[in-house]
Scaffold this motif. Structure first.
Motif, PDB file in Angstrom:
ATOM      1  N   ILE A 144       0.595  -1.256   0.008  1.00  6.29           N
ATOM      2  CA  ILE A 144       0.039  -0.143  -0.127  1.00  6.29           C
ATOM      3  C   ILE A 144       0.733   1.205  -0.198  1.00  6.29           C
ATOM      4  CG2 ILE A 144      -1.702   1.281   1.295  1.00  6.29           C
ATOM      5  CD1 ILE A 144      -2.959  -1.437   2.429  1.00  6.29           C
ATOM      6  N   ARG A 145       0.886   1.827  -1.001  1.00 10.17           N
ATOM      7  CA  ARG A 145       1.649   3.173  -1.095  1.00 10.17           C
ATOM      8  C   ARG A 145       0.775   4.428  -1.210  1.00 10.17           C
ATOM      9  NH1 ARG A 145       7.086   2.216  -1.089  1.00 10.17           N
ATOM     10  NH2 ARG A 145       7.278   3.735  -2.228  1.00 10.17           N
ATOM     11  N   GLY A 146       1.439   5.364  -1.247  1.00  4.41           N
ATOM     12  CA  GLY A 146       0.707   6.796  -1.286  1.00  4.41           C
ATOM     13  C   GLY A 146       0.066   7.147   0.052  1.00  4.41           C
ATOM     14  N   TRP A 147      -0.863   8.206   0.092  1.00  2.00           N
ATOM     15  CA  TRP A 147      -1.347   8.560   1.483  1.00  2.00           C
ATOM     16  C   TRP A 147      -2.856   7.896   1.579  1.00  2.00           C
ATOM     17  CZ3 TRP A 147      -5.950  10.998   3.349  1.00  2.00           C
ATOM     18  CH2 TRP A 147      -5.647  11.200   4.688  1.00  2.00           C
ATOM     19  N   GLY A 148      -2.936   7.210   2.921  1.00  4.51           N
ATOM     20  CA  GLY A 148      -4.157   6.731   3.232  1.00  4.51           C
ATOM     21  C   GLY A 148      -4.295   5.202   2.927  1.00  4.51           C
ATOM     22  N   GLY A 149      -4.879   4.625   3.845  1.00  6.99           N
ATOM     23  CA  GLY A 149      -5.399   3.163   3.613  1.00  6.99           C
ATOM     24  C   GLY A 149      -4.637   1.984   4.347  1.00  6.99           C
ATOM     25  N   GLU A 150      -3.419   2.447   4.654  1.00 10.17           N
ATOM     26  CA  GLU A 150      -2.444   1.409   5.186  1.00 10.17           C
ATOM     27  C   GLU A 150      -2.831   1.019   6.873  1.00 10.17           C
ATOM     28  OE1 GLU A 150      -1.414   4.872   6.958  1.00 10.17           O
ATOM     29  OE2 GLU A 150      -1.328   4.309   4.718  1.00 10.17           O
ATOM     30  N   ASP A 151      -3.431   2.175   7.422  1.00 16.49           N
ATOM     31  CA  ASP A 151      -3.927   2.114   8.685  1.00 16.49           C
ATOM     32  C   ASP A 151      -5.159   1.308   8.872  1.00 16.49           C
ATOM     33  OD1 ASP A 151      -5.210   4.113   7.484  1.00 16.49           O
ATOM     34  OD2 ASP A 151      -4.656   5.707   9.038  1.00 16.49           O
ATOM     35  N   ARG A 152      -6.118   1.682   7.890  1.00 13.30           N
ATOM     36  CA  ARG A 152      -7.582   0.886   7.834  1.00 13.30           C
ATOM     37  C   ARG A 152      -7.310  -0.590   7.428  1.00 13.30           C
ATOM     38  NH1 ARG A 152     -12.381   3.216   7.107  1.00 13.30           N
ATOM     39  NH2 ARG A 152     -11.422   5.215   6.469  1.00 13.30           N
ATOM     40  N   ASP A 153      -6.195  -0.842   6.589  1.00 17.07           N
ATOM     41  CA  ASP A 153      -6.003  -2.088   6.285  1.00 17.07           C
ATOM     42  C   ASP A 153      -5.599  -3.016   7.326  1.00 17.07           C
ATOM     43  OD1 ASP A 153      -5.212  -4.443   4.372  1.00 17.07           O
ATOM     44  OD2 ASP A 153      -3.442  -3.990   5.369  1.00 17.07           O
TER      45      ASP A 153
END
Length: 214
Positions: A144-153
């Protein structure tokens, strides 16, 4: 826990956010029974020298030759350096109450992960989880790159696939330093916030479907 082992490792990352870290780090250092780890992710502001000069007790992890920021990679490298039984991932723009750790410790139970009762997007990445649970789920997904989503994942995998229970703590235990989207995506591979979020959401959807099928 051994006598010299911290209960909680506070992990924060910095790339172009030294002005935020200069405000938030003293509050992390003030937490009783915690070690503090700063990941200098090829920061153009000289984060590592500043931390070493002003907070010598803080452990610094340096990542070099990394023009694009990966929150997943940065947090995973910080976790690898941690010695605590619990990991607390705290962004550089998050301001912890000076009694944050003291209030949280009595609640800590393996098989649970902890997030603030607060809807501000600036606090969405703040999470505390057992080190063993973090390792069991494989940490943050570095695809997961870029901003946003890695925490939700991470939260989805902790809860939906490994049975960890979400516990919310009071939102007034933490605050944040307001900033705009330009700062959020400054070092992202995709600098259009919504496009980056959409790409990451599509990837996560496919990944979860594959998990369910297996």
């Amino acid at each position: 826990m051994t006598q010299d082992q911290p209960l909680i490792s506070l992990i924060t990352t910095c790339k172009g956010r030294l002005t935020h870290l200069q405000q938030s780090l003293p509050r992390m250092v003030a937490q009783a029974g915690c070690e503090v780890i700063v990941v200098d992710y090829d920061c153009p502001d000289g984060t590592a020298p500043w931390v070493q000069a002003n907070h010598g007790q803080v452990k610094v992890v340096r990542i070099e030759d990394a023009p694009s920021f990966s929150a997943s990679r940065a947090r995973n490298r910080g976790a690898e350096a941690a010695r605590g039984q619990w990991l607390a991932f705290v962004d550089a723009d998050v301001l912890l109450d000076l009694q944050f750790a003291a209030r949280l410790v009595p609640q800590l139970t393996k098989g649970r992960y902890y997030r603030p009762r607060h809807r501000a997007p600036d606090l969405h990445g703040l999470v505390v989880c057992a080190t063993s649970d973090f390792l069991d789920v494989g940490g943050y997904d570095e695809a997961i790159r870029g901003w946003g989503g890695e925490d939700r994942d991470l939260y989805v995998r902790l809860a939906s696939f490994f049975g960890c229970k979400l516990v919310r703590f009071p939102g007034d235990w933490v605050g944040f330093i307001p900033h705009d989207d330009a700062q959020r995506v400054r070092f992202a591979d995709v600098r259009e916030k919504r496009l980056g979020q959409g790409i990451n959401a599509f990837y996560r959807m496919i990944k979860y479907d594959l998990f369910r099928l297996s």
